[in-house]
Design a protein around this motif. Structure first.
Motif, PDB file in Angstrom:
ATOM      1  N   ARG A 467      15.149  -3.667  -0.737  1.00 44.58           N
ATOM      2  CA  ARG A 467      15.107  -5.061  -1.182  1.00 44.58           C
ATOM      3  C   ARG A 467      16.509  -5.635  -1.396  1.00 44.58           C
ATOM      4  N   ARG A 468      17.439  -4.764  -1.861  1.00 45.30           N
ATOM      5  CA  ARG A 468      18.809  -5.254  -2.042  1.00 45.30           C
ATOM      6  C   ARG A 468      19.515  -5.446  -0.711  1.00 45.30           C
ATOM      7  N   THR A 469      19.197  -4.613   0.261  1.00 47.92           N
ATOM      8  CA  THR A 469      19.857  -4.707   1.571  1.00 47.92           C
ATOM      9  C   THR A 469      19.273  -5.826   2.415  1.00 47.92           C
ATOM     10  N   TYR A 470      17.950  -5.946   2.395  1.00 48.73           N
ATOM     11  CA  TYR A 470      17.260  -6.959   3.202  1.00 48.73           C
ATOM     12  C   TYR A 470      16.517  -7.892   2.236  1.00 48.73           C
ATOM     13  N   LEU A 471      17.192  -8.912   1.825  1.00 50.05           N
ATOM     14  CA  LEU A 471      16.661  -9.779   0.773  1.00 50.05           C
ATOM     15  C   LEU A 471      15.377 -10.483   1.195  1.00 50.05           C
ATOM     16  N   GLU A 472      15.216 -10.735   2.496  1.00 49.38           N
ATOM     17  CA  GLU A 472      14.044 -11.480   2.950  1.00 49.38           C
ATOM     18  C   GLU A 472      12.818 -10.603   3.179  1.00 49.38           C
ATOM     19  N   TRP A 473      12.998  -9.287   3.157  1.00 47.39           N
ATOM     20  CA  TRP A 473      11.870  -8.398   3.448  1.00 47.39           C
ATOM     21  C   TRP A 473      10.856  -8.419   2.302  1.00 47.39           C
ATOM     22  N   THR A 474       9.610  -8.390   2.702  1.00 46.67           N
ATOM     23  CA  THR A 474       8.522  -8.330   1.721  1.00 46.67           C
ATOM     24  C   THR A 474       7.620  -7.123   1.925  1.00 46.67           C
ATOM     25  N   HIS A 475       7.607  -6.584   3.136  1.00 45.42           N
ATOM     26  CA  HIS A 475       6.660  -5.505   3.442  1.00 45.42           C
ATOM     27  C   HIS A 475       7.293  -4.466   4.361  1.00 45.42           C
ATOM     28  N   VAL A 476       6.662  -3.314   4.349  1.00 44.63           N
ATOM     29  CA  VAL A 476       6.892  -2.272   5.342  1.00 44.63           C
ATOM     30  C   VAL A 476       5.639  -2.206   6.212  1.00 44.63           C
ATOM     31  N   VAL A 477       5.848  -2.060   7.523  1.00 44.38           N
ATOM     32  CA  VAL A 477       4.727  -2.052   8.458  1.00 44.38           C
ATOM     33  C   VAL A 477       4.553  -0.650   9.035  1.00 44.38           C
ATOM     34  N   VAL A 478       3.325  -0.156   9.000  1.00 43.72           N
ATOM     35  CA  VAL A 478       2.950   1.091   9.656  1.00 43.72           C
ATOM     36  C   VAL A 478       2.120   0.737  10.882  1.00 43.72           C
TER      37      VAL A 478
END
Length: 982
Positions: A467-478
């Protein structure tokens, strides 16, 4: 004092039992052989290649490997278009061992659409024992250089500079490394791959030639190549490998460091290799090290021989070689790329972990796949019959603050990209979240070893860091691809404080099983154990993982052990079913470096659990594994400790001569029932620090192991000395005539001739020295020592057989009926002890003077055995000298058929021993004389020298024994001269 003596006896007995127990349990951690055989698709063929200037090596040869072609092939007359590879066999290795590597390469070349193929060459070293006798190595090195020049001449028509890859097995890897000392050869070496090679030190240092070869190679490489030494903060568990040298740094290097352009890769076989232990297979000059148990798509342990035919391993090596090779621009031939940075990345991809860059993709199956979102902390989803379409699962990154870690495991996804990060958005007002753009996280995925069940790929993610590295990320996808095979994934989101556990290595005297977790939570996927105090190679921790409440009878638990100061020694272990013992072992391959901070960087053990079970986890000190590892790591110390014990026994015997003043009361076992040599072990520890601090003596061997190791090995040596002494007694008593007949048969002498020789040697022992020394100089030291040992044995058998038989029968009778009241023995002397009537009268006077003391002590009758213990000790020392020179003797026997002259490093010490022994026999030693107290002090000093300088460099025992024999002979000669002059 009596209690201390009993404790010492118990220590000796216990240590000897521990050593024997470890010897019989060397297979404690050895896993079954999972290697698949490599089968040739055609008949293996070997074309002899004439080596330039190779006529002086008639027993060596260079061959080209090919298959299925009935017509003979000559590489010197053919147009060779492949990239050249040379296989260098090792100790007792055959040139035919190349067939597995060569056959896999031929098949891969035929199936290669790009036209890339390899030319495999192999060297015949006549199966010489190069690990036992170092005199072979300089000859083999020179011949290897000639072979390289010959192969370069075959490819000299190319526009590009020829580049060769060397693959060395066992000692062949050290030979391949040694050719880098020749700058003219080194510029043509692209890569060196060593397989199960003792690189920086030999397994057993049995002669000075072997030590000199290692020293010369390491000295030159130390000046011409950058070495890697762990610092106090090095932690290879935090990264995949040591930081590779940059292209710019290599380009700007001085010429003295240009050997850094050669890629050096070393591999070890793991716990199945009982000949070359894992800690010896790495080198400070390597760019990359890997154990076969951690190599992707190999994931198994190889013993020393199977490492050259194991199909999985052969495929990995050839996969790397093919990744380096490319066609020339005119497509006329194949060459190896010379960009070391690119080759190192290929090596990392093959031997450490497939490297994948972070890549951005478009929408994943928005139209064809089905999207789902999960908010639970633990998920276990399986599709037994596979999937018809792509399945996409969104896992939110925003959780409670304490849930920092996410463990995700995918089953049977093969090499497909299945893990991504993204910013999810709602589309078309349906409430369904989708990702238009995703970024691959496959560089964080670890593929676990797989043999016969679901393939497991695991990623441990730090959600806060993401979250700190990719501020816009909300999810991980499998992403699960379609197919008919069983597929699924497991998710475990947890607080790292509950899953990372610090444990202390139990002390060796801790007998209890220590609980760690009584029962894990359902769905637990990952645990990390940080083990403090695991520092020595002989230590072993057993972790018991007992499955509870399993949904299925079969499960899979995989453990990954990482040692922070030893790069490339990652070890994977797997538990499969309830029928298997639920235990894993944790140990280190090398001793922790000095001043290394193990508090910040402890050994780590990652447990990847199967979520179908709950588990009870405990740990304990593994005595079986620890003792087996102690034997495997330190068996090479036993000759030095055995020699130390014999020197202390000899010191006790000569000191007894001085104290008693007469040989009449000496028992045949005097000196052997001792424990004072243990004091030498402890004293040498203190003396070593003093020597290092003062600097006025040569620095002792850097063996910074626990004193417990030295005590166990030394106590085993004490027990071995007792067994060897008893065996010598029985051999002298029961098999003297048998050895005599065997000697007659070996020497092809008649009975009459042998009787004359024995009579001459017995009555004039100086001829004994002349004969044996002449034999040693005319043949080799081992033959002369063997002849000396046989003569000495027969002389002792003739002199003491009857007396010893009476003594043993009397002892046996006393044990059966109970010992009768002892009486003072009748004064008697051996014939050879009395050199004159005056000496006999002197003996009787000494006996009369000590008669009261003899009656008080009630000694046992030992008629005729007064000097026996002294001669048995010398006989055992002579036997050790003979065994130390055995490899050189075997080399001489093999070389004489080819007219080759090899160095004999033990010749001069052996001459000293044989000359001194003949002089001692001539003087009827030991005589009754003064000065034995001084000899006993010197023997104490020699025993310390043995433990300080001869534990690793075993060959130095030759010089210590030569010094001991020379001192005895000089003492007896000096006293004889003084007596004659007076």
């Amino acid at each position: 004092m009596f209690m201390f003596r009993n404790c010492a006896v118990l220590l000796v007995i216990g240590s000897a039992c521990c050593f024997i127990f470890g010897l019989f349990n060397l297979q404690a951690e050895v896993e079954p052989n999972a290697c698949r055989m490599t089968y040739m698709f055609g008949e293996p063929m070997y074309a002899r290649v004439r080596v330039q200037d190779g006529d002086q090596y008639p027993n060596y040869g260079l061959y080209y490997y090919y298959e299925g072609v009935k017509q003979p092939l000559d590489p010197l007359k053919s147009r060779m278009t492949g990239a050249p590879v040379i296989f260098v066999p090792g100790n007792a290795g055959s040139y035919k061992q190349v067939r597995s590597l060569g056959s896999v390469a031929l098949r891969k070349g035929r199936d290669n659409d790009a036209g890339i193929h390899l030319d495999y060459y192999t060297i015949d070293y006549d199966e010489e024992l190069s690990a036992l006798y170092g005199g072979y190595l300089p000859r083999q090195q020179i011949f290897l250089k000639l072979c390289i020049r010959t192969i370069l001449s075959i490819y000299e028509g190319r526009a590009e500079k020829p580049s060769i890859v060397l693959i060395g097995h066992s000692m062949g890897g050290k030979l391949a490394q040694s050719v880098l000392t020749d700058s003219a050869i080194a510029q043509h070496i692209n890569t060196i791959i060593s397989i199960s090679t003792p690189l920086d030190q030999p397994v057993l240092n049995l002669d000075s030639e072997l030590e000199a070869f290692y020293w010369q190679t390491d000295t030159v490489l130390g000046k011409m190549r950058t070495s890697t030494v762990p610092t106090s903060t090095t932690n290879v568990c935090d990264s995949l490998h040591q930081k590779p040298p940059s292209v710019q740094r290599m380009a700007n290097q001085e010429s003295s460091r240009r050997l850094d352009n050669v890629l050096l890769i070393s591999t070890g076989g793991g716990n199945r290799d009982l000949l070359v232990r894992p800690g010896l297979t790495n080198s400070r000059f390597n760019d990359l090290h890997a154990m076969t148990s951690a190599i992707p798509r190999v994931s198994l342990s190889c013993d020393h021989l199977s490492a050259v035919w194991c199909l999985q391993f052969m495929q990995a090596i050839n996969r790397f070689l093919f990744s380096m090779a490319h066609l020339r621009d005119d497509r006329s031939s194949v060459v190896f790329g010379t960009n070391k940075q690119r080759n190192l990345q290929s090596a990392l991809h093959t031997f450490v972990k497939p490297r994948r860059r972070q890549q951005s993709f478009g929408r994943l199956g928005f139209n064809s796949g089905s999207w789902h979102e999960e908010r639970r902390l633990v998920i276990n989803k399986y599709f037994a019959n596979g999937l018809k379409g792509t399945y996409l699962e969104l896992i939110g990154l925003h959780r409670q603050e304490r849930y920092k870690k996410m463990a995700i495991e995918a089953l049977n996804v093969d090499d497909a990209d299945w893990l991504f990060g993204c910013s999810a958005e709602e589309h078309d007002g349906s409430g369904q979240l989708y990702c238009d753009k995703v970024t691959s996280l496959m560089h964080l995925v670890q593929r676990l070893p797989n043999e016969d069940r679901d393939a497991r790929s695991v990623a441990i993610l730090d959600m806060h860091n993401l979250r700190r590295t990719y501020l816009e990320w909300t999810h991980v996808v499998v992403r699960l691809p379609p197919g008919n095979r069983r597929i699924g994934y497991n998710l475990d989101i947890y607080d790292p404080k509950e899953r990372v556990m610090d444990i202390q290595m139990p002390r060796w005297y801790t007998m209890a099983k220590l609980p760690l977790i009584n029962e894990t939570l359902q769905g637990t996927l990952h645990l990390r154990l940080r083990i403090s105090g695991l520092l020595d190679p002989y230590q072993s921790l057993r972790i018991n993982v007992e499955p509870l409440q399993c949904v299925q009878p079969e499960y899979r638990v995989t453990a990954r052990l990482c040692v922070p100061w030893a790069a490339g020694f990652d070890r994977f272990q797997t538990l499969k079913s309830a029928d298997q013992k639920p235990q894993l072992f944790a140990n280190v391959p090398t001793l922790v470096p000095r001043h290394y901070n193990t508090t910040l960087n402890p050994v780590t053990l990652d447990l990847y659990l199967d979520p179908i079970c709950r588990y009870r986890i405990s740990y304990e000190y593994s005595y079986t594994s620890a003792l087996s590892r102690l034997v495997l790591e330190f068996y090479g110390w036993l000759p030095a400790h055995f020699a130390c014990v014999l020197l202390i026994v000899l010191r006790k015997q000569v000191a007894t001569f001085h104290e008693v003043g007469t040989f009449r009361s000496l028992r045949p076992y005097v000196g052997y029932l001792q424990y004072t040599s243990l004091f030498v072990v402890t004293a040498c520890r203190l003396l070593k620090k003093l020597i290092i601090t003062s600097g006025f003596l040569p620095e002792p061997e850097p063996l910074d192991y626990s004193i417990n190791v030295s005590i166990i090995i030394h106590c085993a040596a004490i027990a071995l000395s007792l067994i060897a002494t008893l065996a010598t007694w029985l051999a002298l008593t029961l098999y003297g005539n048998a050895f005599y007949r065997l000697a007659l048969r070996l020497t092809t002498l008649s009975q009459t001739t042998s009787n004359v020789i024995v009579s001459i040697v017995t009555h004039l022992p100086i001829t004994f020295g002349v004969l044996t020394i002449a034999t040693a100089m005319g043949t080799c030291s081992g033959v002369g020592l063997l002849l000396a040992f046989i003569f000495y044995f027969l002389m002792l058998s003739n002199a003491y057989k009857d007396y010893l038989e009476d003594f043993l029968w009397q002892k046996a009778a006393n044990l059966v009926r109970g010992k009768p009241k002892a009486t003072a023995p009748t004064p008697a002397l051996k014939p050879e002890d009395a050199s004159s009537e005056e000496e006999g009268q002197e003996d009787q006077d000494l006996v009369a003077a000590g008669e009261d003391q003899a009656e008080e002590e009630e000694p046992e009758p030992c008629v005729g055995l007064h000097n026996f213990s002294f001669h048995v000790t010398l006989l055992l020392m002579l036997l050790i000298q003979l065994l130390l020179n055995g490899p050189a003797s075997l080399a001489w026997l093999r070389s004489r058929h080819h007219g080759i002259v090899l160095p004999d490093p033990g010749l001069y010490p052996s001459i000293v021993v044989m000359a001194s022994l003949s002089l001692l026999l001539q003087l009827r030693a030991p005589q009754k004389c003064a000065g034995y107290w001084l000899l006993s002090i010197v023997f104490y000093f020699l025993a310390g020298v043995v433990l300080l300088y001869c534990q690793a460099a075993v060959y130095r025992l030759n010089f210590v024994f030569a010094g001991a024999f020379a001192l005895l002979a000089a003492h007896q000669t000096l006293w004889m001269l003084i007596r004659r002059l007076s």
